[in-house]
Scaffold this motif. Structure first.
Motif, PDB file in Angstrom:
ATOM      1  N   VAL A  54       0.760  -1.049  -0.016  1.00  0.00           N
ATOM      2  CA  VAL A  54       0.060  -0.093   0.119  1.00  0.00           C
ATOM      3  C   VAL A  54       0.876   1.105   0.183  1.00  0.00           C
ATOM      4  CG1 VAL A  54      -1.850   1.024   1.181  1.00  0.00           C
ATOM      5  CG2 VAL A  54      -1.752  -1.061   1.434  1.00  0.00           C
ATOM      6  N   GLU A  55       0.487   2.162  -0.903  1.00  0.00           N
ATOM      7  CA  GLU A  55       1.336   3.360  -0.956  1.00  0.00           C
ATOM      8  C   GLU A  55       0.823   4.457  -0.005  1.00  0.00           C
ATOM      9  OE1 GLU A  55       2.712   6.898  -3.867  1.00  0.00           O
ATOM     10  OE2 GLU A  55       1.626   5.259  -4.709  1.00  0.00           O
ATOM     11  N   MET A  56       1.788   4.886   0.875  1.00  0.00           N
ATOM     12  CA  MET A  56       1.285   5.799   1.976  1.00  0.00           C
ATOM     13  C   MET A  56       1.366   7.077   1.574  1.00  0.00           C
ATOM     14  SD  MET A  56       1.207   3.170   3.826  1.00  0.00           S
ATOM     15  CE  MET A  56       0.791   3.700   5.508  1.00  0.00           C
ATOM     16  N   ASP A  57       0.733   8.086   2.497  1.00  0.00           N
ATOM     17  CA  ASP A  57       0.552   9.487   2.180  1.00  0.00           C
ATOM     18  C   ASP A  57       2.284  10.137   1.906  1.00  0.00           C
ATOM     19  OD1 ASP A  57      -1.970   9.390   2.100  1.00  0.00           O
ATOM     20  OD2 ASP A  57      -2.235  10.489   4.241  1.00  0.00           O
ATOM     21  N   ASP A  58       3.111   9.552   2.373  1.00  0.00           N
ATOM     22  CA  ASP A  58       4.391  10.166   2.223  1.00  0.00           C
ATOM     23  C   ASP A  58       5.311   9.731   1.008  1.00  0.00           C
ATOM     24  OD1 ASP A  58       5.029   7.576   3.121  1.00  0.00           O
ATOM     25  OD2 ASP A  58       5.978   8.340   5.138  1.00  0.00           O
ATOM     26  N   GLY A  59       4.514   8.764   0.459  1.00  0.00           N
ATOM     27  CA  GLY A  59       5.225   8.136  -0.876  1.00  0.00           C
ATOM     28  C   GLY A  59       5.860   6.832  -0.377  1.00  0.00           C
ATOM     29  N   SER A  60       6.055   6.423   0.757  1.00  0.00           N
ATOM     30  CA  SER A  60       6.493   5.282   1.284  1.00  0.00           C
ATOM     31  C   SER A  60       5.706   4.030   0.676  1.00  0.00           C
ATOM     32  CB  SER A  60       7.143   5.096   2.655  1.00  0.00           C
ATOM     33  OG  SER A  60       5.971   5.224   3.176  1.00  0.00           O
ATOM     34  N   VAL A  61       6.148   2.754   0.907  1.00  0.00           N
ATOM     35  CA  VAL A  61       5.226   1.672   0.511  1.00  0.00           C
ATOM     36  C   VAL A  61       5.355   0.716   1.828  1.00  0.00           C
ATOM     37  CG1 VAL A  61       5.024  -0.314  -0.825  1.00  0.00           C
ATOM     38  CG2 VAL A  61       5.384   1.785  -1.979  1.00  0.00           C
ATOM     39  N   GLN A  62       4.255   0.402   2.391  1.00  0.00           N
ATOM     40  CA  GLN A  62       4.198  -0.524   3.440  1.00  0.00           C
ATOM     41  C   GLN A  62       3.515  -1.946   2.990  1.00  0.00           C
ATOM     42  OE1 GLN A  62       5.346   0.114   6.468  1.00  0.00           O
ATOM     43  NE2 GLN A  62       6.260   2.174   5.929  1.00  0.00           N
ATOM     44  N   VAL A  63       3.915  -2.988   3.357  1.00  0.00           N
ATOM     45  CA  VAL A  63       3.254  -4.200   3.140  1.00  0.00           C
ATOM     46  C   VAL A  63       2.551  -4.856   4.336  1.00  0.00           C
ATOM     47  CG1 VAL A  63       3.803  -6.450   2.275  1.00  0.00           C
ATOM     48  CG2 VAL A  63       5.181  -4.931   1.546  1.00  0.00           C
ATOM     49  N   PHE A  64       1.296  -5.107   3.999  1.00  0.00           N
ATOM     50  CA  PHE A  64       0.359  -5.497   5.023  1.00  0.00           C
ATOM     51  C   PHE A  64      -0.115  -7.034   4.735  1.00  0.00           C
ATOM     52  CE2 PHE A  64      -0.057  -0.918   4.897  1.00  0.00           C
ATOM     53  CZ  PHE A  64      -0.178  -0.793   6.347  1.00  0.00           C
ATOM     54  N   THR A  65      -0.351  -7.760   5.879  1.00  0.00           N
ATOM     55  CA  THR A  65      -0.869  -9.218   5.873  1.00  0.00           C
ATOM     56  C   THR A  65      -2.419  -9.344   6.055  1.00  0.00           C
ATOM     57  OG1 THR A  65       1.371 -10.054   6.373  1.00  0.00           O
ATOM     58  CG2 THR A  65      -0.538 -11.455   6.575  1.00  0.00           C
ATOM     59  N   GLY A  66      -2.956  -9.953   5.510  1.00  0.00           N
ATOM     60  CA  GLY A  66      -4.595 -10.133   5.593  1.00  0.00           C
ATOM     61  C   GLY A  66      -4.778 -11.495   5.223  1.00  0.00           C
ATOM     62  N   PHE A  67      -6.301 -11.771   5.786  1.00  0.00           N
ATOM     63  CA  PHE A  67      -6.737 -13.163   5.759  1.00  0.00           C
ATOM     64  C   PHE A  67      -8.191 -13.139   5.532  1.00  0.00           C
ATOM     65  CE2 PHE A  67      -3.863 -12.357   9.461  1.00  0.00           C
ATOM     66  CZ  PHE A  67      -2.858 -13.448   8.974  1.00  0.00           C
ATOM     67  N   ARG A  68      -8.590 -14.222   4.837  1.00  0.00           N
ATOM     68  CA  ARG A  68     -10.003 -14.433   4.433  1.00  0.00           C
ATOM     69  C   ARG A  68     -10.065 -15.963   4.639  1.00  0.00           C
ATOM     70  NH1 ARG A  68     -14.671 -11.982   5.706  1.00  0.00           N
ATOM     71  NH2 ARG A  68     -16.497 -12.762   4.559  1.00  0.00           N
ATOM     72  N   VAL A  69     -10.961 -16.437   5.724  1.00  0.00           N
ATOM     73  CA  VAL A  69     -11.169 -17.950   5.988  1.00  0.00           C
ATOM     74  C   VAL A  69     -12.590 -18.291   5.822  1.00  0.00           C
ATOM     75  CG1 VAL A  69     -11.154 -19.748   7.485  1.00  0.00           C
ATOM     76  CG2 VAL A  69      -9.225 -17.971   7.403  1.00  0.00           C
ATOM     77  N   GLN A  70     -13.035 -19.255   5.054  1.00  0.00           N
ATOM     78  CA  GLN A  70     -14.329 -19.939   4.815  1.00  0.00           C
ATOM     79  C   GLN A  70     -14.377 -21.212   5.795  1.00  0.00           C
ATOM     80  OE1 GLN A  70     -14.659 -20.209   0.689  1.00  0.00           O
ATOM     81  NE2 GLN A  70     -15.064 -17.817   0.476  1.00  0.00           N
ATOM     82  N   HIS A  71     -15.261 -21.277   6.607  1.00  0.00           N
ATOM     83  CA  HIS A  71     -15.083 -22.520   7.490  1.00  0.00           C
ATOM     84  C   HIS A  71     -15.967 -23.615   6.753  1.00  0.00           C
ATOM     85  CE1 HIS A  71     -17.207 -25.050  10.515  1.00  0.00           C
ATOM     86  NE2 HIS A  71     -16.022 -25.496  10.700  1.00  0.00           N
ATOM     87  N   ASN A  72     -17.200 -23.068   6.287  1.00  0.00           N
ATOM     88  CA  ASN A  72     -18.127 -24.002   5.709  1.00  0.00           C
ATOM     89  C   ASN A  72     -19.064 -23.689   4.732  1.00  0.00           C
ATOM     90  OD1 ASN A  72     -20.673 -25.782   5.933  1.00  0.00           O
ATOM     91  ND2 ASN A  72     -19.156 -27.149   6.516  1.00  0.00           N
ATOM     92  N   LEU A  73     -19.427 -24.166   3.781  1.00  0.00           N
ATOM     93  CA  LEU A  73     -20.288 -23.618   2.689  1.00  0.00           C
ATOM     94  C   LEU A  73     -21.594 -24.483   2.471  1.00  0.00           C
ATOM     95  CD1 LEU A  73     -17.582 -22.338  -0.148  1.00  0.00           C
ATOM     96  CD2 LEU A  73     -18.726 -20.935   1.722  1.00  0.00           C
ATOM     97  N   ALA A  74     -21.462 -25.751   3.311  1.00  0.00           N
ATOM     98  CA  ALA A  74     -22.907 -26.597   3.068  1.00  0.00           C
ATOM     99  C   ALA A  74     -23.939 -25.856   2.907  1.00  0.00           C
ATOM    100  CB  ALA A  74     -22.827 -27.519   4.098  1.00  0.00           C
ATOM    101  N   ALA A  75     -24.625 -24.988   3.880  1.00  0.00           N
ATOM    102  CA  ALA A  75     -25.697 -24.348   3.767  1.00  0.00           C
ATOM    103  C   ALA A  75     -26.132 -23.099   2.759  1.00  0.00           C
ATOM    104  CB  ALA A  75     -26.178 -23.740   5.234  1.00  0.00           C
ATOM    105  N   GLY A  76     -24.944 -22.837   2.237  1.00  0.00           N
ATOM    106  CA  GLY A  76     -25.029 -21.437   1.449  1.00  0.00           C
ATOM    107  C   GLY A  76     -23.538 -20.719   1.406  1.00  0.00           C
ATOM    108  N   PRO A  77     -23.737 -19.397   0.911  1.00  0.00           N
ATOM    109  CA  PRO A  77     -22.637 -18.867   0.816  1.00  0.00           C
ATOM    110  C   PRO A  77     -22.016 -18.410   2.188  1.00  0.00           C
ATOM    111  CG  PRO A  77     -24.522 -17.226   0.235  1.00  0.00           C
ATOM    112  CD  PRO A  77     -25.179 -18.707   0.326  1.00  0.00           C
ATOM    113  N   SER A  78     -20.855 -18.237   2.449  1.00  0.00           N
ATOM    114  CA  SER A  78     -20.365 -17.886   3.790  1.00  0.00           C
ATOM    115  C   SER A  78     -20.300 -16.520   3.938  1.00  0.00           C
ATOM    116  CB  SER A  78     -18.730 -18.257   3.971  1.00  0.00           C
ATOM    117  OG  SER A  78     -17.891 -17.855   2.732  1.00  0.00           O
TER     118      SER A  78
END
Length: 426
Positions: A54-78
């Protein structure tokens, strides 16, 4: 006020996902779930980890870590929220995704469970940096989200504006036409639902009202202590106060206030808006979060973070009823202590399910482009909260277990039956 506590030798702390699996296994034992289904339902279907610049306001770049987990989809969308917090971990997100599956199932919603998060302190970002981070994170997880696959919502440190950026980013990837059903908890102008912002806190109050009626607790004479004064805790406090319930203590991360005669919640809300905290409110005695749990009160509402009621403080809790507005505030050891002491716990997967229930209403409205009044939303929410309470209580009486295990047993039975009927592909 000073409360002294005996020294308790603590066990090594379980990971949050281990806690979720332990709770699952306790309920699975109760209903005699077979080993094949245990293996399926105790495992998350999909775990996405992303590292993005992600480019920050001062022009530097920071790297971030994100997650998305789906436990179960049997009944419908998670379905599940996205949180921005420096301490977010994959383990935490997996646990929350599993709990979302059970939450949706216990409420009878056609969803599986999901959760997401980014390791970031959003208070350290400008609005422009927050938007850049959100749009890039949304792009990374667009591999798995969608109105018929996985629908995000607000959680810790996210809000309707963040959902609007995710909606727009997802929509731009698909030609620019708005896809409002890809998220819930979005602004009304973009297809959000009336009543969504207050839904979780309102659902907690509906749960307390029905439990109090069944267990003979007179709300007109009851006292309440609340840990956490964010969107959920503050809404629950205000609604209970308006119903004539005496809220005697409130805390947040900075401390809190106690007044056995009852707090003026409207004045406390103004103080919190002006200062950013309930600490320092002069119409009562200063207390800590730890002290709040041991105060004399009829109803205790943990509405902050995980693992606040433990084997250390559970023996000294004086409340007759605990309504879990937070996710995972009670450890399994504490559950056993509270049950043995006859304290009724309305578990998180039921008590705080008002948010996902109204998110379901919002999703339906967004798919149909047909919107309901706030009165209709609240009426439907109360109906589902009441119906689910009695379904859980029936299971608790059938198996002679506490309400958490009963809620989990009910949810697991429902998801297991759907899994059985769908079969194993290929």
């Amino acid at each position: 006020m000073v409360i002294t506590s005996p020294v308790v030798r603590e066990k090594p702390q379980q990971s949050l996902f281990d806690v979720a699996v332990e709770q699952f296994n306790i309920a699975a034992d109760v209903i005699g779930l077979d080993d094949d289904l245990r293996r399926i339902l105790s495992t998350c279907k999909r775990e996405l980890i992303v590292h993005f610049p992600v480019e920050m306001d001062d022009g530097s770049v920071q790297v971030f870590t994100g997650f998305r987990v789906q436990h179960n989809l049997a009944a419908g969308p998670s379905k599940g929220g996205i949180r921005y917090h420096p301490d977010v971990t994959l383990d935490e997100v997996k646990a929350l995704a599993m709990w979302m599956t059970w939450k949706c199932a216990v409420m009878g919603l056609p969803y599986g469970g999901a959760k997401g998060g980014v390791q970031v302190d959003p208070k350290q970002l400008s609005q422009n940096e927050l938007q850049n981070l959100t749009r890039r994170y949304a792009t990374e997880i667009s591999l798995v989200i969608g109105p018929h696959t996985d629908i995000p919502a607000p959680d810790v440190n996210t809000n309707p504006q963040v959902m609007a950026w995710i909606l727009d980013t997802y929509s731009m990837h698909r030609g620019g036409v708005a896809v409002p059903a890809v998220v819930t908890g979005k602004p009304l102008q973009l297809g959000g639902s009336a009543g969504r912002l207050e839904a979780t806190g309102r659902g907690v109050v509906f749960a307390i009202e029905e439990a109090s009626r069944v267990y003979g607790l007179d709300l007109g004479k009851a006292t309440v202590a609340i840990q956490g004064f964010g969107n959920v805790g503050s809404v629950a406090a205000r609604l209970l106060h308006e119903h004539g319930v005496r809220v005697v203590a409130v805390t947040d991360v900075n401390g809190g206030v106690w007044n056995p005669k009852g707090l003026d919640i409207r004045a406390l809300l103004e103080h919190a808006r002006a200062t950013g905290t309930v600490a320092g409110f002069t119409e009562g005695e200063a207390i800590t979060n730890r002290e709040l749990f041991e105060l004399p009160c009829d109803i205790l509402i943990p509405a902050a973070i995980e693992r606040q009621i433990t084997q250390e403080n559970a023996p000294r809790i004086k409340a007759r009823l605990i309504a879990e507005a937070a996710n995972g505030p009670t450890t399994p050891e504490a559950d056993r202590i509270l049950f043995d002491r006859g304290i009724i716990v309305l578990p998180d997967i039921y008590a705080n399910a008002g948010g996902v229930t109204v998110s379901y209403f919002e999703w339906v409205q967004s798919l149909q482009h047909f919107y309901w009044s706030e009165a209709e939303v609240n009426s439907r929410l109360k109906e589902i909260m009441t119906r689910s309470f009695h379904a859980i209580r029936g299971v608790a009486e059938q198996y002679h277990v506490h309400m958490r295990t009963a809620a989990l047993a009910l949810a697991i039975q429902r998801v297991a039956e759907i899994t059985r009927l769908r079969g194993i592909y290929p």
